[in-house]
Design an enzyme around this catalytic site. Structure first.
Site, PDB file in Angstrom:
ATOM      1  N   LYS A   9      -3.783   2.569   0.383  1.00  0.00           N
ATOM      2  CA  LYS A   9      -2.807   2.925  -0.565  1.00  0.00           C
ATOM      3  C   LYS A   9      -3.465   3.511  -1.695  1.00  0.00           C
ATOM      4  O   LYS A   9      -4.452   3.795  -1.671  1.00  0.00           O
ATOM      5  CB  LYS A   9      -2.336   1.358  -1.182  1.00  0.00           C
ATOM      6  CG  LYS A   9      -1.482   0.481   0.091  1.00  0.00           C
ATOM      7  CD  LYS A   9      -1.544  -0.792  -1.101  1.00  0.00           C
ATOM      8  CE  LYS A   9      -0.262  -1.786  -0.122  1.00  0.00           C
ATOM      9  NZ  LYS A   9      -0.021  -2.984  -0.766  1.00  0.00           N
ATOM     10  N   TYR A  49       9.340  -1.322   2.656  1.00  0.00           N
ATOM     11  CA  TYR A  49       9.359  -2.685   1.833  1.00  0.00           C
ATOM     12  C   TYR A  49      10.902  -3.509   1.878  1.00  0.00           C
ATOM     13  O   TYR A  49      11.256  -3.965   0.883  1.00  0.00           O
ATOM     14  CB  TYR A  49       8.846  -2.536   0.754  1.00  0.00           C
ATOM     15  CG  TYR A  49       7.271  -2.464   0.639  1.00  0.00           C
ATOM     16  CD1 TYR A  49       6.328  -3.228   1.540  1.00  0.00           C
ATOM     17  CD2 TYR A  49       6.444  -1.402  -0.178  1.00  0.00           C
ATOM     18  CE1 TYR A  49       5.203  -3.008   1.601  1.00  0.00           C
ATOM     19  CE2 TYR A  49       5.290  -1.279   0.085  1.00  0.00           C
ATOM     20  CZ  TYR A  49       4.432  -2.315   0.762  1.00  0.00           C
ATOM     21  OH  TYR A  49       3.095  -2.105   0.772  1.00  0.00           O
ATOM     22  N   ASN A 112      -3.579  -3.707  -3.965  1.00  0.00           N
ATOM     23  CA  ASN A 112      -4.554  -4.316  -3.017  1.00  0.00           C
ATOM     24  C   ASN A 112      -4.903  -3.453  -1.872  1.00  0.00           C
ATOM     25  O   ASN A 112      -5.038  -3.860  -0.833  1.00  0.00           O
ATOM     26  CB  ASN A 112      -3.701  -5.612  -2.608  1.00  0.00           C
ATOM     27  CG  ASN A 112      -2.448  -5.348  -1.822  1.00  0.00           C
ATOM     28  OD1 ASN A 112      -2.100  -4.171  -1.849  1.00  0.00           O
ATOM     29  ND2 ASN A 112      -1.713  -6.205  -1.315  1.00  0.00           N
ATOM     30  N   HIS A 115      -2.253  -1.600   3.226  1.00  0.00           N
ATOM     31  CA  HIS A 115      -0.993  -2.204   3.984  1.00  0.00           C
ATOM     32  C   HIS A 115      -1.594  -2.431   5.406  1.00  0.00           C
ATOM     33  O   HIS A 115      -1.959  -1.464   5.930  1.00  0.00           O
ATOM     34  CB  HIS A 115       0.156  -1.384   3.921  1.00  0.00           C
ATOM     35  CG  HIS A 115       1.259  -1.904   4.871  1.00  0.00           C
ATOM     36  ND1 HIS A 115       2.209  -2.978   4.776  1.00  0.00           N
ATOM     37  CD2 HIS A 115       1.506  -1.240   6.117  1.00  0.00           C
ATOM     38  CE1 HIS A 115       2.692  -2.964   5.773  1.00  0.00           C
ATOM     39  NE2 HIS A 115       2.271  -2.282   6.728  1.00  0.00           N
ATOM     40  N   GLU A 126       6.934   0.339  12.204  1.00  0.00           N
ATOM     41  CA  GLU A 126       6.272   1.095  11.340  1.00  0.00           C
ATOM     42  C   GLU A 126       5.472   2.490  11.937  1.00  0.00           C
ATOM     43  O   GLU A 126       5.670   3.504  11.229  1.00  0.00           O
ATOM     44  CB  GLU A 126       5.185   0.111  10.635  1.00  0.00           C
ATOM     45  CG  GLU A 126       5.797  -0.810  10.117  1.00  0.00           C
ATOM     46  CD  GLU A 126       5.042  -1.929   9.131  1.00  0.00           C
ATOM     47  OE1 GLU A 126       3.779  -1.931   9.248  1.00  0.00           O
ATOM     48  OE2 GLU A 126       5.754  -2.805   8.453  1.00  0.00           O
TER      49      GLU A 126
END
Ligand code: UDP
Ligand code: MG
Length: 154
Positions: A9, A49, A112, A115, A126
């Site tokens: 990320k 998401y 964070n 993913h 995905e």
């Protein structure tokens, strides 16, 4: 052999942790079968998401995920989806156990670091969302005989 989908990320890009995080996966014995840099868009994030679009933090999550380009990758290994989720740790980095990627590299619930797909079914969805078939390279590294027993290499 199973594959999973991972995003490094913007928090990882901004903080210069790409090599550290990638090393965790490589040292574990996972194989990178696809990797590229890309800029997320609102359209693809609403799809990726979809389970979160109605949550109050979603606008902030969108901004966070579009703050810089990201690195997306596909990792191969036995039971790799479960394995990578346990390496990544709890969603909130402050609660993630030491020794996990989020537990060792982050302080935020949103920023964070990574993913990772949460089930084999979602991993396939995905991977297909972010990679064309010709961008995945399904090779077998020479290290495999030292990484797996013969009956683990299917
Ligand atoms: N997220 C957030 N606030 C929350 C929950 C999630 O900002 O209260 C963000 C966080 O970046 C997380 C992402 O939304 O990684 C996706 O949430 P999910 O519940 O799928 O967690 P994950 O599978 O990433 O652990
Ligand atoms: Mg998730």
């Amino acid at each position: 052999m199973e594959q999973t989908f991972v995003i490094l990320k913007p928090s990882t890009i901004q903080r210069g942790l790409v090599g550290e995080v990638l090393s965790r996966f490589q040292h574990k014995g996972l194989v990178i079968t696809g990797i590229k840099m890309m800029q997320m868009t609102e359209e693809i994030l609403r799809e990726h998401y979809a389970h979160l679009v109605d949550r109050p933090f979603f606008p902030s999550l969108l901004r966070s995920m579009m703050a810089t380009p990201v690195i997306v990758m596909v990792l191969k290994g036995k039971d790799v989806v479960e394995c990578v989720r346990s390496m990544v740790g709890a969603t909130n980095c402050r609660k993630a156990l030491p020794g996990t990627i989020r537990g060792d590299f982050g302080m935020s619930g949103q920023e964070n670091i990574v993913h990772a797909s949460d089930s084999p079914e979602n991993a396939i969805i995905e991977i297909n969302r972010f990679f064309a078939p010709e961008e995945i390279f399904d090779y077998t590294p020479l290290t495999f005989p030292a990484t797996y027993a013969p009956d683990e290499r299917d």
